[in-house]
Structure formats: structure tokens, C-alpha cells
Scaffold this active site. Sequence first.
Site, PDB file in Angstrom:
ATOM      1  N   GLY A   1      13.444 -68.769  76.658  1.00 47.83           N
ATOM      2  CA  GLY A   1      14.031 -69.509  77.784  1.00 47.83           C
ATOM      3  C   GLY A   1      14.473 -70.917  77.443  1.00 47.83           C
ATOM      4  O   GLY A   1      14.568 -71.761  78.334  1.00 47.83           O
ATOM      5  N   SER A   2      14.785 -71.185  76.182  1.00 51.42           N
ATOM      6  CA  SER A   2      15.222 -72.559  75.859  1.00 51.42           C
ATOM      7  C   SER A   2      16.578 -72.856  76.505  1.00 51.42           C
ATOM      8  O   SER A   2      16.837 -73.993  76.903  1.00 51.42           O
ATOM      9  CB  SER A   2      15.270 -72.797  74.345  1.00 51.42           C
ATOM     10  N   ASN A   3      17.432 -71.848  76.644  1.00 54.81           N
ATOM     11  CA  ASN A   3      18.710 -72.080  77.340  1.00 54.81           C
ATOM     12  C   ASN A   3      18.481 -72.316  78.829  1.00 54.81           C
ATOM     13  O   ASN A   3      19.193 -73.116  79.439  1.00 54.81           O
ATOM     14  CB  ASN A   3      19.666 -70.898  77.120  1.00 54.81           C
TER      15      ASN A   3
ATOM     16  N   LYS B   1      18.497 -56.689  77.841  1.00 56.33           N
ATOM     17  CA  LYS B   1      18.890 -55.436  78.491  1.00 56.33           C
ATOM     18  C   LYS B   1      20.310 -55.561  79.014  1.00 56.33           C
ATOM     19  O   LYS B   1      20.850 -56.659  79.088  1.00 56.33           O
ATOM     20  CB  LYS B   1      17.953 -55.163  79.680  1.00 56.33           C
TER      21      LYS B   1
ATOM     22  N   ILE C   1      22.965 -55.409  82.140  1.00 54.97           N
ATOM     23  CA  ILE C   1      23.022 -55.574  83.596  1.00 54.97           C
ATOM     24  C   ILE C   1      23.597 -54.274  84.172  1.00 54.97           C
ATOM     25  O   ILE C   1      24.584 -53.737  83.659  1.00 54.97           O
ATOM     26  CB  ILE C   1      23.961 -56.753  83.956  1.00 54.97           C
TER      27      ILE C   1
ATOM     28  N   ASN D   1      27.356 -64.581  79.570  1.00 61.90           N
ATOM     29  CA  ASN D   1      26.282 -64.442  78.579  1.00 61.90           C
ATOM     30  C   ASN D   1      26.527 -65.443  77.457  1.00 61.90           C
ATOM     31  O   ASN D   1      27.669 -65.790  77.169  1.00 61.90           O
ATOM     32  CB  ASN D   1      26.302 -63.017  78.003  1.00 61.90           C
TER      33      ASN D   1
ATOM     34  N   ASP E   1      28.578 -57.823  74.419  1.00 71.23           N
ATOM     35  CA  ASP E   1      29.352 -58.857  73.710  1.00 71.23           C
ATOM     36  C   ASP E   1      30.848 -58.600  73.607  1.00 71.23           C
ATOM     37  O   ASP E   1      31.496 -59.045  72.649  1.00 71.23           O
ATOM     38  CB  ASP E   1      28.789 -59.047  72.278  1.00 71.23           C
TER      39      ASP E   1
ATOM     40  N   GLU F   1      24.054 -74.244  71.477  1.00 77.15           N
ATOM     41  CA  GLU F   1      24.008 -73.478  72.734  1.00 77.15           C
ATOM     42  C   GLU F   1      23.566 -74.367  73.889  1.00 77.15           C
ATOM     43  O   GLU F   1      24.077 -74.275  75.002  1.00 77.15           O
ATOM     44  CB  GLU F   1      23.017 -72.309  72.617  1.00 77.15           C
TER      45      GLU F   1
HETATM   46  C1  GRF Z   1      19.956 -67.380  72.187  1.00 80.55           C
HETATM   47  O1  GRF Z   1      20.190 -67.547  70.827  1.00 80.55           O
HETATM   48  C2  GRF Z   1      21.117 -66.666  72.849  1.00 80.55           C
HETATM   49  O2  GRF Z   1      22.345 -66.948  72.244  1.00 80.55           O
HETATM   50  C3  GRF Z   1      20.760 -65.232  72.634  1.00 80.55           C
HETATM   51  O3  GRF Z   1      19.371 -65.174  72.767  1.00 80.55           O
HETATM   52  C4  GRF Z   1      18.789 -66.450  72.467  1.00 80.55           C
HETATM   53  C5  GRF Z   1      17.987 -66.855  73.649  1.00 80.55           C
HETATM   54  O4  GRF Z   1      17.233 -67.984  73.383  1.00 80.55           O
HETATM   55  N1  GRF Z   1      21.491 -64.376  73.526  1.00 80.55           N
HETATM   56  P1  GRF Z   1      16.394 -68.666  74.539  1.00 80.55           P
HETATM   57  O5  GRF Z   1      15.500 -67.592  75.157  1.00 80.55           O
HETATM   58  O6  GRF Z   1      17.349 -69.239  75.540  1.00 80.55           O
HETATM   59  O7  GRF Z   1      15.571 -69.704  73.849  1.00 80.55           O
END
Ligand code: GRF
Length: 199
Positions: free
Chosen positions: A14-16, A93, A95, A109, A152, A181
Site C-alpha cells: 500500500g505504498s501507493n 486480481k 476487476i 492501474n 496491462d 510511482e
Molecule cells: C507497485 O509497484 C505497482 O506498480 C504494482 O504493484 C506495486 C504496488 O506497490 N502494480 P504498493 O503496494 O503500492 O507499495
Amino acid sequence: MSEFRVGVIASHNGSNLRALHKASLAPDARFQIALVISNNSGSGALAYAREHEIPALHMSGRTHVDPDDLDDAMRIALLEHSVDLVVTAGYMKKIGPRTRKEYSSRIINIHPALLPRHGGQGMFGQAVHKAVLESGDQVSGPSVHLVTEEYDTGDVIAQTEVPVLADDTVESLGARVLAAEHTLLPLVVRQMAAGEHSE
Ligand code: GRF
């Protein structure tokens, strides 16, 4: 101004999600995180959401055995939280078709490579960076794209290039891409909240 409401779906760290949430707290942010869904009850994403009092739901093949029920439950939860845009960030997964139809062109995504290179089934996590290193590509970086039926393949909305260095490992390249990201995703969401990137 009514806020643009974002639903984030994530499987692991969940870093994003954290980067998006931090960006949403800026005084000039145009969006808020309205809901977090994870298929993994022990994910960092759900823990973060709960810590920050963001509505958070665990939805998976365990909570909904029938994939159509899961799809419907997800669609309804997103609607109930008045979500305008769905962001899958590390969601492992697909959607479901009902949710995709409801949110047509409103599910994005983030992928850790420059699509159309190094995407598709099985291309996640370290496999992506390994493929980039093996290909000899001199640049990599994240892509934000629309979600379609296949992994993708939807239209690319935005990308950031980062260099691939001669002594890169999967870990060092992965860290450089992940840092990019965390800038790119909030930027795209902010732009979408402002009505840019609309179809
Ligand atoms: C990221 O590298 C994203 O591009 C990919 O999965 C990873 C998720 O990282 N789809 P996080 O869970 O947001 O840290």
C-alpha cells in the site's frame, strides 16, 4: 467545491495508497480517498486505511465465494461510497466485469514498467524489473493506464521515465521505479479530479 472521491484497491503493502493519501491532504488537493478495498485481510493497505480512519473493506474469494457476488459487492461498495475514480495499486486480481462496466474508463492501474513493454499476466513485482534488466532497456518507469479485461492492456494515460543503470539489481531498479510511482500516481489523480484526461 465538491471533492473528487477516489477508491483504492490494493493487495499488499500500500505504498501507493500512502502516497495518494498524503497528496490528498495537501490544501490544494482536489480529491479525497473515499474507500480502500483489499482482497488481503492482513495487507498494509487495509492497516493504513484503518489507522487513518479511511473506510476500509476486506473483499475476496473468502468473503464472497462466487466471483459474481464479489464483483457485485465491490461495485455496490464503490457506489455507496460515491467513488468517482477507482485506482488499482498493487491489486493482484482482476476487476470483475460488472464493476468495470459501472466504472467504464474510470478505473486506472499503476504498473512498474513502460507499457506496452513488460506487462501482462505474470508481470508483477520483481518479475517486471528482472525482465527490464534482461531486455537491456536503458529506461524504465511507471505507467498509469486504464483497466480493461486483460492485464496491462488499456490505454496508457501517463508514464515517467527513470534510467536503468549499468549496475542495477532488481531491487535498486524497483526502488527507483516505486519512488517515481509515488509522484506519478497522485499527479494523474489530481489531473483527473480537475477534469483532465477525461475521455
Ligand atoms: C507497485 O509497484 C505497482 O506498480 C504494482 O504493484 C506495486 C504496488 O506497490 N502494480 P504498493 O503496494 O503500492 O507499495
